[in-house]
Every structure is written in C-alpha cells, then in structure tokens.
Design an enzyme around this catalytic site. Structure first.
Site, PDB file in Angstrom:
ATOM      1  N   ASP A 160      15.245  78.298  48.364  1.00  0.00           N
ATOM      2  CA  ASP A 160      14.883  79.444  47.521  1.00  0.00           C
ATOM      3  C   ASP A 160      13.490  79.177  46.936  1.00  0.00           C
ATOM      4  O   ASP A 160      12.706  78.482  47.573  1.00  0.00           O
ATOM      5  CB  ASP A 160      15.973  79.653  46.454  1.00  0.00           C
ATOM      6  CG  ASP A 160      16.040  81.100  45.976  1.00  0.00           C
ATOM      7  OD1 ASP A 160      14.995  81.660  45.652  1.00  0.00           O
ATOM      8  OD2 ASP A 160      17.147  81.672  45.920  1.00  0.00           O
ATOM      9  N   HIS A 163      10.937  80.020  49.123  1.00  0.00           N
ATOM     10  CA  HIS A 163      10.498  81.384  48.833  1.00  0.00           C
ATOM     11  C   HIS A 163       9.185  81.394  48.051  1.00  0.00           C
ATOM     12  O   HIS A 163       8.864  82.352  47.371  1.00  0.00           O
ATOM     13  CB  HIS A 163      11.567  82.161  48.063  1.00  0.00           C
ATOM     14  CG  HIS A 163      12.826  82.379  48.842  1.00  0.00           C
ATOM     15  ND1 HIS A 163      13.862  83.158  48.389  1.00  0.00           N
ATOM     16  CD2 HIS A 163      13.220  81.929  50.060  1.00  0.00           C
ATOM     17  CE1 HIS A 163      14.842  83.160  49.288  1.00  0.00           C
ATOM     18  NE2 HIS A 163      14.475  82.415  50.306  1.00  0.00           N
TER      19      HIS A 163
END
Ligand SMILES: *[C@@H]1O[C@H](CO)[C@@H](O)[C@H](O)[C@H]1NC(C)=O
Ligand SMILES: *[C@@H]1O[C@H](CO)[C@@H](O)[C@H](O)[C@H]1NC(C)=O
Ligand SMILES: *[C@@H]1O[C@H](CO)[C@@H](O)[C@H](O)[C@H]1NC(C)=O
Length: 412
Positions: free
Chosen positions: A235, A258
């Site tokens: 993430d 991310h």
C-alpha cells in the site's frame, strides 16, 4: 520557511530536535547508562516460546530505572516470539533505548491475538526520549491476515482491522533507526500523536499484493523526519493523515507500493488538517500511484504548504495526483458543497516515466478549487515506447514552468 512565520515555539522545537540528535550520537562521558538484557528475564529466543512475559518484566525495570540512558538489549543471533504487547511510559530515564540486535516475530496464527484489545502488535506509548535501533528484523507474519483479515468467522459485513506491526503513540523525542520490518498484518509503522521524531535507514518490505500494508503512517504528529529508507510494500510507502504538520521526507526508495500519499482527508464530513509537508530526493518505482493528495467531498479543513522536489519516477502509474473526488467505496460522497482546501503545493524537479497515459491529474473541488499549485521543471514521459503522456486538470489554479506534459489550466 519565511522568517516571519517562524515563531519562538518553532525555534524551541528545532533546538530540542538538535539536542536530541547530538546527545544520542555522542552520549557524554559523564552520562550514565543502565543495561537490561531480556535473557536475564527469562526470554528464550527460540522463535517458539512466548517471550512476551519476559519482555514485559524487563520493560518494567528499564522504564523505572533512573539514568541518562536506560537500555533494553534484545541480543543478536536469536528470534523472540512476542504476542501483542505495549511498552508503556512515562519512563524515568532521559532516554529509553531499545537495542534491537536479534529478531522479533509475531504469532503465526490469528487465534493467538484473540483476547488482546489492541490495534497493534508492538506498541510504544507515552514515552519521552525513545530510541529503537539495531540490525534486527521485525517479522509481522501477516500473510494469514492478508487472506482473511478477521479473527475467527465474523458475520458478513463485519469490519475487521488487522493489527499494525509497530505503533508509537504519544512518543516524543524519538528515533527509529536501522531496522528491517517485513510482512506486517497491516501497516509496518504507525505514528499517532507523536512529536520530534526521526526515522532513518529502515527497510520495510512486504509483497506488492499484500493489502493495507502501508510503510509508515503518520497521523496527528508534528515535527517528524523520515530519511534514507527503502520501502517495498503493498500500500502507501508513506501516508500522512490528519493533524500532521512539519513532516520532512527525503532519500526514500519506494516501490512496489502506492507511492507517497497525503490523506485521505475529510472522510464523512470531518475537519482534517495537514500542513508543511516536504518530500525530497525520492525514487518511486512501479507504484500504483506516485505522489498523491486525496480528499473526500464534503470534508473540511486544509492541506497546505506541501512540496515534492527532486523526485524520480520509474514506470510509475499516475505519477502526480490531486484527487478531491476520492471515494473508493462510493458511499454518499458526491456533490457536496464543502471540501478540504488544497493550497500552496509545489512540484519541482520531477522526472521519469509513467506507465499510464495520465501522468498528471489535478482534480480539484468544483466549488473551491485548489490554489497556488506550482509545477516547476517537470519532465515525465511514457514508459511505453511510442506512447505519449497527458495532463488532466479541473479547477486547479497556479503556475506551470517548464512542464511536460503541459498542464493547460495553470498559468505559464
Ligand atoms: C538522495 O537519496 C539517496 C537514497 O535514495 C541517498 O543515498 C542520497 O544521499 C540522497 N542525496 C542527498 C543529496 O540527500
Ligand atoms: C451529482 O451531480 C451530477 C451533475 O449535476 C449528477 O449527474 C449526478 O447524478 C449527481 N450524483 C449524485 C450521487 O447525486
Ligand atoms: C482524474 O481524477 C479524477 C478524480 O478521481 C477522475 O474522475 C478522472 O477520471 C481522472 N482523469 C483522468 C484523465 O483519468
């Protein structure tokens, strides 16, 4: 930082931070250090025995010892199994030093977490002068949580939150340095309500497919620096959320993951604020998004005085994003009149390649827009030979200097 914005409080904060760094780097000859080794408290370190009771006992002595530095040694060459545990202060020493030379592993099964009312596996709470340093590996053994994030068999629709691996809550004057963190159930490191901290030379590693494994989550915290670290995770590499200010990030190698995110802010009408975030000298490789500010419609507050400088993208998807329409689960978040105000955001010296066509997407709120958005020396090309990249922008105001792809809603 303009001098006129510098208050006496800022100067005091700066002096304090420098003092912390100096005194930790060079503890004076006259300083007293008391050392406690977890083996003296019955810890075994065979990766099987639950060593949490021994760590708890050792912590009590570390925390109540009154010296300049009170040191907890986790020796090399051993692997200690810990159940969820929180090391709570306030402690009596000026510095509480966790020397992590050996490794720490989490329980292998979720059932071993039942009965613990905690959001974290390893917690540090209410400590002033905390240092966690060493070459040890912290293994969250999170893969069982990634497949099915709840304990047992919860009823359908139950929201489950796997534990963060390491959480610092209300810690002041802290340093985390040199550690390797792998496979957390949720975030690798979470900071909540902390002040004056430095995280550096960390390696945070989890598969790119592991859900919610943020590298470093910073919320409600002030005066935090993150330097020279390698983050490859599932993430956000670093996520900065509400209540955070004076955050400096540099020398981060990020990807997969991310990217580096601010937000999401303003969920369900909340007033969220983030200011003075400066990200510099980072390389972001093959991430799902690059540098992103995301806010929900209907929120309030602000994200302001933010800069991204000297950033290199390598085959990143969507390198530059301001998304004021963030709404991943599509519940009641459209057509609101309020929004988090985004202003004074600078992107400077950004180069590299994008895997997607939309290299830059500045989607600002339809009512209040974003102001003073500056793009300066941007050169993003397509990672796909023969393809072009584009910008998209809606209600963003500011300037673009030497920017490729061109951003047509900003002044030249
Ligand atoms: C930039 O970051 C890299 C790590 O990615 C580090 O080795 C280097 O020293 C940094 N450069 C500067 C000028 O801080
Ligand atoms: C939001 O407004 C647009 C345009 O006015 C409209 O087409 C859309 O249906 C609205 N969405 C919701 C969820 O009300
Ligand atoms: C940019 O982001 C907005 C908001 O998420 C989205 O609706 C839009 O489709 C994006 N633009 C492009 C060109 O992808």
């Amino acid at each position: 930082m303009g001098l006129k914005n510098t208050t006496m409080f800022d100067i005091m904060e700066f002096v304090l931070t420098v003092l912390v760094i100096l005194s930790v780097a060079t503890p004076g000859l006259s300083s007293t250090t008391k050392t406690f080794n977890v083996l003296q408290y019955g810890a075994v370190g065979d990766k099987k025995t639950d060593d949490s009771p021994a760590f708890e006992k050792a912590w009590k002595d570390v925390c109540k010892s009154k010296s300049d530095i009170s040191q907890l040694v986790v020796p090399a060459g051993k692997t200690f199994l810990l159940k969820p545990i929180t090391f709570t202060g306030p402690c009596k020493s000026t510095y509480t030093y966790i020397q992590l030379l050996g490794n720490i592993v989490a329980p292998k099964t979720k059932s071993e977490y039942s009965g613990y009312h905690t959001n974290t596996w390893l917690g540090f709470s209410n400590i002033n002068g905390l240092i966690i340093k060493g070459k040890g590996i912290i293994d969250g053994r999170g893969s069982t949580w990634w497949q099915q994030p709840c304990l047992g068999n919860p009823s359908p629709g139950t929201k489950c939150r796997p534990p963060s691996a390491l959480t610092l809550n209300r810690c002041y004057r802290f340093q985390i340095k040199g550690l390797t963190h792998i496979n957390p159930a949720r975030s690798h490191i979470t900071l909540t309500s902390c002040k004056h901290g430095t995280l550096s030379n960390l390696r945070l590693i989890a598969p790119g497919t592991s859900p919610n494994t943020d590298g470093i989550d910073i919320s409600g915290s002030r005066n935090i620096q993150v330097h020279n670290s390698f983050i490859a995770t599932g993430d956000d590499c670093i996520a900065i959320s509400s209540g955070s200010s004076k955050i400096k990030i540099s020398g981060i190698t990020c990807g997969p993951g991310h990217g580096i995110s601010i937000g999401s802010l303003g969920t369900a009408g909340k007033v969220d604020t983030v200011e003075d975030v400066h990200v510099k000298n980072c390389t972001i490789t093959e991430t799902l998004t690059g540098v992103r500010i995301k806010t929900w419609q209907g929120g309030a507050g602000f994200a302001r005085r933010i800069s991204f400088e000297d950033i290199k993208f390598v085959r990143a998807n969507s390198p530059i994003i301001i998304d004021q329409y963030y709404c991943p689960n599509r519940f009641d978040c459209q057509n609101k009149t309020e929004a988090v105000k985004v202003s004074d955001v600078t992107y400077k010296g950004i180069v590299g390649t994008s895997l997607t066509e939309k290299a830059i997407n500045l989607s600002c709120d339809q009512n209040i827009g974003c102001s003073n958005i500056v793009l300066d020396n941007i050169d993003i090309t397509s990672a796909v030979p023969g393809k072009e990249v584009f910008s998209f922008c809606h209600n963003a105001h500011g300037r673009a200097i030497n920017t490729k792809p061109a951003v047509n809603c900003l002044l030249k």
